[in-house]
Design an enzyme around this catalytic site. Structure first.
Site, short mmCIF file in Angstrom:
data_model
loop_
_atom_site.label_atom_id
_atom_site.label_comp_id
_atom_site.label_asym_id
_atom_site.label_seq_id
_atom_site.Cartn_x
_atom_site.Cartn_y
_atom_site.Cartn_z
N CYS A 148 104.02 38.39 84.56
CA CYS A 148 104.25 39.44 85.54
C CYS A 148 105.70 39.46 86.01
O CYS A 148 106.12 38.61 86.80
CB CYS A 148 103.31 39.24 86.73
SG CYS A 148 103.58 40.42 88.06
N CYS B 292 106.26 40.01 89.74
CA CYS B 292 106.01 38.82 90.55
C CYS B 292 107.14 37.80 90.42
O CYS B 292 107.57 37.21 91.41
CB CYS B 292 104.73 38.11 90.10
SG CYS B 292 103.37 39.19 89.72
N ASP B 293 107.60 37.57 89.19
CA ASP B 293 108.43 36.39 88.95
C ASP B 293 109.88 36.68 88.56
O ASP B 293 110.68 35.75 88.45
CB ASP B 293 107.79 35.54 87.83
CG ASP B 293 106.40 35.05 88.24
OD1 ASP B 293 106.16 34.89 89.45
OD2 ASP B 293 105.56 34.85 87.34
#
Ligand code: NDP
Length: 315
Positions: free
Chosen positions: A139, A142-143
């Protein structure tokens, strides 16, 4: 056999949020949360496979994915949700009360909230389990932030891979897009985006054979499928973007789903085609796939469910 007003199947952010809301509405939900040993049905969902979550509102210092899920679970328990740490093996929604089976045990309910989530397709390498959340990610939203100023790679040639690669160029100095064929599957407009981004280098005909690193990712062993050449890419991040699969095998021929297996909900609601069965989270969302949007849709499902039960005169 036990009977409930609501059974929630799945315990990611969507399921747990719906459990919190239905518990606070005095519906005493039974949450069948999944099996710890499984990668697709683990209690807590996909966030159990991540490390730090920095984008969930309310946690300015960030929070570890498993801790966030533990806190959501405690919040649901506090208001009276009951948990069963098992995997649902069969459902029968053909008549009411609905039947939800865990092996030979049948649980019945007036209503059901389906929040079984989705899973990222992975490459099938042994090192993936060890390095997921430690340089290996599924993701970018997200990261991506963790890879500022670094060189990273994305695997895949579809719209997701290009979307992720493009997003990651905001942080990384270079993004290698590893494509297993000599063409992209992505739409033309996305392809143009990749071709025109000078921070993206497309590496054609290339697959990942292994990952380097014990505690964190230090590189990826890649192979050119045309020439057979094997080399190690010195990347600190590898994003796998080869597609997702919703966990809907249980609901085949039971609930309406799209060709790709995602459950269909009535627009703007969590209603499925079966009256009294609601769906929320990634199992019905292939667009946003965020913890916060899953939680939001879990709240919608709980409110839809409560109102529906009220209308049936069972609440
Ligand atoms: P897709 O199935 O479209 O693409 C998957 C890609 O991963 C393909 O290039 C495939 O290669 C490659 N791949 C699959 N398995 C492997 C493997 N083991 N090793 C290496 N590469 C592999 O999935 P997406 O997630 O990209 O997209 C899903 C759907 O969502 C699509 O309909 C897409 O259009 C849509 N979407 C739209 C977006 C947008 O419009 N902004 C953004 C994101 C998704 P191959 O081509 O060789 O099969």
């Amino acid at each position: 056999m036990s009977h409930h007003k609501v059974i929630v199947i799945g315990s990611g952010p969507a399921g747990l949020t719906s459990a919190i809301y239905t518990a606070r509405a005095n519906l005493a939900p039974l949450v069948i949360e999944g099996e710890p040993s499984s990668t697709s049905d683990q209690p807590g969902g996909q966030l159990m496979l991540t490390t730090e979550v920095e984008n969930f509102p309310g946690f300015p210092e960030g929070i570890m994915g498993p801790e966030l899920m533990q806190r959501m679970r405690e919040q649901a328990v506090r208001f009276g949700a009951e948990f069963l740490t098992e995997k649902v093996t069969k459902v029968d929604f053909s008549s009411r009360p609905f039947q939800v089976w865990v092996r030979e045990h049948c649980h019945t309910a007036e209503s059901v909230i389906v929040s079984t989530g989705a899973q990222s397709l992975m490459l099938g390498l042994e090192a993936e389990g060890r390095l997921l959340g430690h340089g290996l990610s599924t993701c970018a939203t997200c990261d991506g932030f963790f890879f500022r100023g670094q060189e990273i790679a994305v695997v895949g040639g579809g719209d997701s891979a290009i979307e992720e690669a493009t997003f990651l160029t905001k942080f990384a100095t270079k993004v290698s897009l590893l494509v297993r064929r000599d063409e992209l599957r992505a739409s033309k407009i996305m392809q143009e985006r990749a071709f025109n981004n000078e921070r993206i280098e497309i590496v054609w005909n290339t697959v990942v054979d292994d990952l380097v690193g014990t505690d964190k990712l230090e590189g990826a062993v890649v192979r050119n499928v045309k020439t057979g050449e094997v080399r190690t890419l010195d990347v600190t991040g590898l994003f796998v973007a080869i597609g997702h699969r919703p966990n809907t095998d249980l609901f085949k021929d039971v609930l309406d789903m799209e060709d790709n297996g995602y459950l269909i909900t009535r627009p703007g609601s969590s209603y499925t085609n079966v009256d009294g069965v609601f769906a929320c989270g990634d199992v019905q969302d292939h667009t946003y796939r965020q913890a916060i949007t899953a939680a939001g849709s879990g709240c919608m499902a709980a409110i839809d469910c409560e109102r529906w039960l009220e209308a049936q005169g069972t609440h």
